[in-house]
Design a protein around this motif. Structure first.
Motif, mmCIF file in Angstrom:
data_model
loop_
_atom_site.group_PDB
_atom_site.id
_atom_site.type_symbol
_atom_site.label_atom_id
_atom_site.label_comp_id
_atom_site.label_asym_id
_atom_site.label_seq_id
_atom_site.Cartn_x
_atom_site.Cartn_y
_atom_site.Cartn_z
ATOM 1 N N GLY A 89 0.440 -1.380 -0.358
ATOM 2 C CA GLY A 89 -0.264 -0.119 0.242
ATOM 3 C C GLY A 89 0.928 1.347 -0.046
ATOM 4 O O GLY A 89 0.699 2.263 -0.356
ATOM 5 N N THR A 90 1.897 1.392 0.145
ATOM 6 C CA THR A 90 3.173 2.318 -0.024
ATOM 7 C C THR A 90 2.774 2.562 -2.149
ATOM 8 O O THR A 90 3.307 1.906 -2.732
ATOM 9 N N HIS A 91 3.446 3.983 -1.787
ATOM 10 C CA HIS A 91 3.656 4.595 -2.990
ATOM 11 C C HIS A 91 4.338 5.311 -3.085
ATOM 12 O O HIS A 91 5.278 5.830 -2.309
ATOM 13 N N VAL A 92 5.306 5.752 -4.059
ATOM 14 C CA VAL A 92 6.014 6.523 -5.010
ATOM 15 C C VAL A 92 5.822 8.384 -4.303
ATOM 16 O O VAL A 92 4.259 8.068 -4.606
ATOM 17 N N GLY A 93 6.143 8.680 -3.692
ATOM 18 C CA GLY A 93 5.824 10.079 -3.052
ATOM 19 C C GLY A 93 5.751 9.687 -1.604
ATOM 20 O O GLY A 93 5.447 11.117 -1.510
ATOM 21 N N ASP A 94 4.861 8.715 -1.156
ATOM 22 C CA ASP A 94 4.762 9.012 -0.130
ATOM 23 C C ASP A 94 5.524 8.908 0.980
ATOM 24 O O ASP A 94 6.681 8.791 0.953
ATOM 25 N N PHE A 95 5.178 9.431 2.610
ATOM 26 C CA PHE A 95 6.326 9.506 3.252
ATOM 27 C C PHE A 95 6.482 8.292 4.236
ATOM 28 O O PHE A 95 5.124 7.953 4.301
ATOM 29 N N VAL A 96 7.781 7.981 4.531
ATOM 30 C CA VAL A 96 7.843 6.891 5.784
ATOM 31 C C VAL A 96 8.573 7.537 6.889
ATOM 32 O O VAL A 96 9.118 8.115 6.818
ATOM 33 N N PHE A 97 7.623 6.904 8.414
ATOM 34 C CA PHE A 97 8.304 7.498 9.284
ATOM 35 C C PHE A 97 8.688 6.869 10.454
ATOM 36 O O PHE A 97 7.619 5.448 10.447
ATOM 37 N N ALA A 98 10.299 6.460 10.601
ATOM 38 C CA ALA A 98 10.438 5.273 12.011
ATOM 39 C C ALA A 98 9.702 5.355 12.910
ATOM 40 O O ALA A 98 10.419 7.015 13.933
ATOM 41 N N ASP A 99 9.173 4.486 13.569
ATOM 42 C CA ASP A 99 9.182 4.063 14.910
ATOM 43 C C ASP A 99 10.140 4.009 15.675
ATOM 44 O O ASP A 99 10.221 4.261 17.131
ATOM 45 N N LYS A 100 10.796 2.411 14.516
ATOM 46 C CA LYS A 100 12.204 2.067 14.901
ATOM 47 C C LYS A 100 13.136 1.684 13.635
ATOM 48 O O LYS A 100 11.789 1.632 13.154
ATOM 49 N N VAL A 101 14.186 1.830 14.008
ATOM 50 C CA VAL A 101 15.352 1.657 12.962
ATOM 51 C C VAL A 101 15.728 0.059 13.383
ATOM 52 O O VAL A 101 16.245 0.334 14.570
ATOM 53 N N GLN A 137 1.815 14.851 13.234
ATOM 54 C CA GLN A 137 1.434 16.283 13.510
ATOM 55 C C GLN A 137 1.172 17.055 12.133
ATOM 56 O O GLN A 137 0.388 17.479 11.272
ATOM 57 N N VAL A 138 2.503 17.585 12.286
ATOM 58 C CA VAL A 138 2.824 18.258 11.096
ATOM 59 C C VAL A 138 2.708 17.892 9.714
ATOM 60 O O VAL A 138 1.687 18.529 8.324
ATOM 61 N N ALA A 139 2.762 16.969 8.609
ATOM 62 C CA ALA A 139 2.334 15.934 7.969
ATOM 63 C C ALA A 139 0.660 15.611 7.489
ATOM 64 O O ALA A 139 0.162 16.342 6.837
ATOM 65 N N THR A 140 0.559 15.636 9.014
ATOM 66 C CA THR A 140 -0.979 15.590 8.227
ATOM 67 C C THR A 140 -1.565 17.305 8.065
ATOM 68 O O THR A 140 -2.224 17.369 7.052
ATOM 69 N N GLN A 141 -1.234 18.040 8.413
ATOM 70 C CA GLN A 141 -1.646 19.908 8.360
ATOM 71 C C GLN A 141 -1.016 20.063 6.917
ATOM 72 O O GLN A 141 -1.678 20.423 6.407
ATOM 73 N N LEU A 142 -0.209 18.702 6.494
ATOM 74 C CA LEU A 142 0.529 19.208 5.279
ATOM 75 C C LEU A 142 -0.006 18.449 4.061
ATOM 76 O O LEU A 142 -0.216 18.374 3.006
ATOM 77 N N GLN A 143 -1.185 17.696 4.590
ATOM 78 C CA GLN A 143 -1.479 16.739 4.057
ATOM 79 C C GLN A 143 -1.304 15.657 3.193
ATOM 80 O O GLN A 143 -0.781 15.188 2.237
ATOM 81 N N ASP A 144 0.189 15.064 3.476
ATOM 82 C CA ASP A 144 1.059 14.414 3.317
ATOM 83 C C ASP A 144 1.013 12.791 3.827
ATOM 84 O O ASP A 144 1.027 12.409 4.874
ATOM 85 N N MET A 145 1.088 11.869 2.888
ATOM 86 C CA MET A 145 0.540 10.562 2.936
ATOM 87 C C MET A 145 1.681 10.325 3.528
ATOM 88 O O MET A 145 2.898 10.171 2.995
ATOM 89 N N HIS A 146 1.407 9.668 4.215
ATOM 90 C CA HIS A 146 3.342 9.197 5.524
ATOM 91 C C HIS A 146 2.200 7.758 5.829
ATOM 92 O O HIS A 146 0.679 6.963 6.503
ATOM 93 N N HIS A 147 3.368 6.252 6.110
ATOM 94 C CA HIS A 147 3.171 5.577 7.363
ATOM 95 C C HIS A 147 4.562 5.575 7.983
ATOM 96 O O HIS A 147 5.372 6.054 8.090
#
Length: 236
Positions: A89-101, A137-147
């Motif tokens: 379900g991830t797509h080119v242009g989406d953001f990914v944020f690590a909760d852990k690496v 929160q910031v990504a949601t405000q900017l309407q950036d799709m993220h996982h």
């Protein structure tokens, strides 16, 4: 962290196209060099910012993170740039944020350790919840799709389905893979420095990943810059 506090924020990106647009946006910049690492000192929204263009791979990322820890002494390190999506379900242009690496290519399991575990160190390096919530929160405000999930690091460009399957089998909740994040996180963990890992997907790991990466890497750098500066602007 009280209202009005100005922080020292280190930013590490691997490639020129991941860093160049961000470098152009910073205010009051000066430039220096450490080995092959391009360093830009500047400011944004009242915070001191140090951007390092590290080069690709764990060793380069480690050198950059260690320089930041020793010379700049940041309150927060942000590792940004591009990554390859793994989660369905991830797509080119989406953001990914690590909760852990984690390191997906570390294996000393024959002598009793888990995949990804180095003796004396954890398998996963966790991002502090307060920073992840702020980024979300910031990504949601900017309407950036993220996982949000695990970002797995290794010294190979992942493009074969067999590689993806193996990483997903060994590590829980992997959303993306790339080549620097766990090295940055490990250095920050050892120095007790807060860190964030955010990446824009230039490709989705699979047979077409190489073509996609070359087409979208500049876009990934620009989108990451917009989010990073938006985040810094909302840090009080």
């Amino acid at each position: 962290m009280s209202a009005g506090t100005h922080l020292k924020i280190g930013i590490i990106g691997a490639m020129h196209l991941e860093c160049d647009f961000l470098r152009q946006q910073l205010k009051e910049t000066t430039h220096k060099q450490y080995l092959d690492i391009k360093i830009t000192l500047g400011s944004w929204s009242g915070h001191a910012v140090c951007l390092l263009e590290s080069g690709i791979g764990k060793v380069n990322a480690t050198l950059a993170a260690e320089w930041l820890a020793r010379e700049f002494k940041p309150d927060l390190v942000i590792n940004t740039g591009s990554a390859g999506g793994i989660k369905l379900g991830t797509h080119v242009g989406d953001f990914v944020f690590a909760d852990k690496v984690c390191h997906h290519d570390v294996d000393v399991s024959p002598i009793g350790f888990e995949f990804g575990e180095l003796p004396g160190l954890p398998v996963y390096y966790a991002v502090k919840d307060r920073w992840l919530k702020k980024l979300d929160q910031v990504a949601t405000q900017l309407q950036d799709m993220h996982h949000i999930g695990t970002i797995a690091t290794g010294e190979s460009f992942i493009y074969r389905e067999s590689q993806v399957a193996q990483i997903k089998q060994r590590f829980a909740d992997v959303v993306a893979c790339e080549m620097e994040a766990a090295a940055v996180a490990q250095v920050c963990y050892l120095h007790d420095i807060d860190f964030l890992i955010l990446r824009n997907l230039s490709d989705v790991a699979g047979e077409e990943a190489q073509t996609s990466f070359n087409q979208y890497i500049e876009q990934a750098g620009r989108k990451s810059t917009e989010l990073v500066l938006g985040l810094i602007s909302q840090i009080n």
